[in-house]
Design a protein around this motif. Structure first.
Motif, PDB file in Angstrom:
ATOM      1  N   SER A 178     -86.046  47.080 -26.946  1.00 44.45           N
ATOM      2  CA  SER A 178     -85.259  45.934 -27.414  1.00 44.45           C
ATOM      3  C   SER A 178     -85.894  45.287 -28.639  1.00 44.45           C
ATOM      4  CB  SER A 178     -85.101  44.909 -26.290  1.00 44.45           C
ATOM      5  OG  SER A 178     -86.357  44.483 -25.810  1.00 44.45           O
TER       6      SER A 178
ATOM      7  N   CYS B 210     -84.995  47.441 -31.576  1.00 40.22           N
ATOM      8  CA  CYS B 210     -83.586  47.217 -31.924  1.00 40.22           C
ATOM      9  C   CYS B 210     -83.420  45.879 -32.644  1.00 40.22           C
ATOM     10  CB  CYS B 210     -82.727  47.246 -30.655  1.00 40.22           C
ATOM     11  SG  CYS B 210     -82.558  48.871 -29.900  1.00 40.22           S
TER      12      CYS B 210
ATOM     13  N   ARG C  56     -81.954  45.058 -36.436  1.00 39.45           N
ATOM     14  CA  ARG C  56     -80.931  44.075 -36.781  1.00 39.45           C
ATOM     15  C   ARG C  56     -81.472  43.014 -37.729  1.00 39.45           C
ATOM     16  NH1 ARG C  56     -77.102  41.183 -33.051  1.00 39.45           N
ATOM     17  NH2 ARG C  56     -76.281  40.920 -35.140  1.00 39.45           N
TER      18      ARG C  56
ATOM     19  N   LEU D 288     -77.655  51.628 -38.670  1.00 39.47           N
ATOM     20  CA  LEU D 288     -78.387  51.380 -37.428  1.00 39.47           C
ATOM     21  C   LEU D 288     -78.128  49.970 -36.909  1.00 39.47           C
ATOM     22  CD1 LEU D 288     -80.421  52.334 -35.314  1.00 39.47           C
ATOM     23  CD2 LEU D 288     -82.251  51.490 -36.810  1.00 39.47           C
ATOM     24  N   SER D 289     -78.117  48.990 -37.799  1.00 36.21           N
ATOM     25  CA  SER D 289     -77.876  47.614 -37.394  1.00 36.21           C
ATOM     26  C   SER D 289     -76.488  47.450 -36.771  1.00 36.21           C
ATOM     27  CB  SER D 289     -78.014  46.689 -38.611  1.00 36.21           C
ATOM     28  OG  SER D 289     -77.740  45.355 -38.252  1.00 36.21           O
TER      29      SER D 289
ATOM     30  N   ILE E 267     -76.423  49.191 -33.291  1.00 39.79           N
ATOM     31  CA  ILE E 267     -77.114  48.382 -32.279  1.00 39.79           C
ATOM     32  C   ILE E 267     -76.240  47.213 -31.851  1.00 39.79           C
ATOM     33  CG2 ILE E 267     -79.083  46.851 -31.893  1.00 39.79           C
ATOM     34  CD1 ILE E 267     -80.701  48.672 -33.745  1.00 39.79           C
TER      35      ILE E 267
ATOM     36  N   THR F 117     -82.491  42.229 -26.958  1.00 43.85           N
ATOM     37  CA  THR F 117     -82.350  42.497 -28.396  1.00 43.85           C
ATOM     38  C   THR F 117     -81.939  41.223 -29.134  1.00 43.85           C
ATOM     39  OG1 THR F 117     -81.777  44.838 -28.071  1.00 43.85           O
ATOM     40  CG2 THR F 117     -81.080  43.808 -30.136  1.00 43.85           C
TER      41      THR F 117
END
Length: 235
Positions: free
Chosen positions: A36, A39, A43, A50-51, A54, A116
């Protein structure tokens, strides 16, 4: 009310299930914490693709009931894996996988969805002026994150991590649906002999309350010890 069952058979069975519940809780949390945080960093740094990925996965994990996620993983994954096994002729029995594996997957993913956001908000709470000050004195971005940003973010996230740990511990009561004999599973098993289900749930509630209250006090003490660090002037 069968008091003999409550203070004898039910209580003993519940105590025997405590190590299993704690084991699932601790392992799931240990898996979820680093994942987390990674992740959250993705972000926070707004890594392309990827952001967004997630965000979508996190929204799904937070927006769907835990019991639904449990049945998807515990019932759906072995069936899907069995199709691949039969198609490729592998010598592997997907239905023989330990239910503990599925429990760790379900609960760690569920916690990951919440933590996250906890870590992301904690990272965002660290003032940009501190990052700029660290860079101005010669620290690079890696050193700034490791020495300035991340330690403060982790301290800020501790209360929410503690709350999530308590929620996770209570949620592990669902593992009896995966044939894992935890507190709930063991007490229900002995209650079936005399149909003492009302008494069984009284025992279960008391055990979870005592353990949850104890954990809450320990976490409060931990938070109190961290107040000194949080109050200290930062770079």
């Amino acid at each position: 009310m069968n008091w003999e069952f409550i203070f004898k058979d039910g209580l003993i069975a519940g105590i025997q299930g405590i190590p299993v519940s704690l084991f699932v809780t601790f392992v799931s949390m240990l898996i979820a914490l680093p994942l987390s945080f990674l992740c959250a960093m993705g972000r926070f740094k707004r890594v392309p693709v990827l952001s967004q990925l997630i965000t979508v996965i996190g929204s799904f994990l937070r927006g769907t009931p835990l019991v639904v996620q449990l049945f998807i993983v515990y019932s759906g994954f072995p069936s899907l894996l069995n199709v691949l096994v039969q198609r490729n002729g592998w010598d592997f029995d997907p239905f023989g996988i330990s239910p503990y594996v599925f429990a760790f997957v379900v609960f760690s993913l569920n916690v990951l969805g919440t933590l996250t956001e906890v870590f992301r908000s904690s990272l965002s709470a660290v003032g940009k002026e501190q990052t700029e000050a660290a860079l101005s004195v010669g620290l690079n971005h890696f050193q700034t994150n490791c020495l300035i940003v991340i330690p403060q973010a982790l301290v800020s996230a501790i209360p929410n991590i503690c709350n999530e740990f308590l929620n996770l511990f209570k949620s592990t009561s669902l593992v009896y649906m995966m044939t894992i004999q935890d507190i709930l599973g063991k007490v229900r098993l002995v209650a079936a002999e005399g149909y003492d289900y009302t008494e069984a749930y009284v025992v279960i509630a008391v055990i979870y309350f005592v353990l949850g209250f104890t954990m809450e006090k320990l976490f409060q003490r931990m938070e109190g010890n961290l107040k000194t660090y949080k109050a200290a002037p930062q770079v």
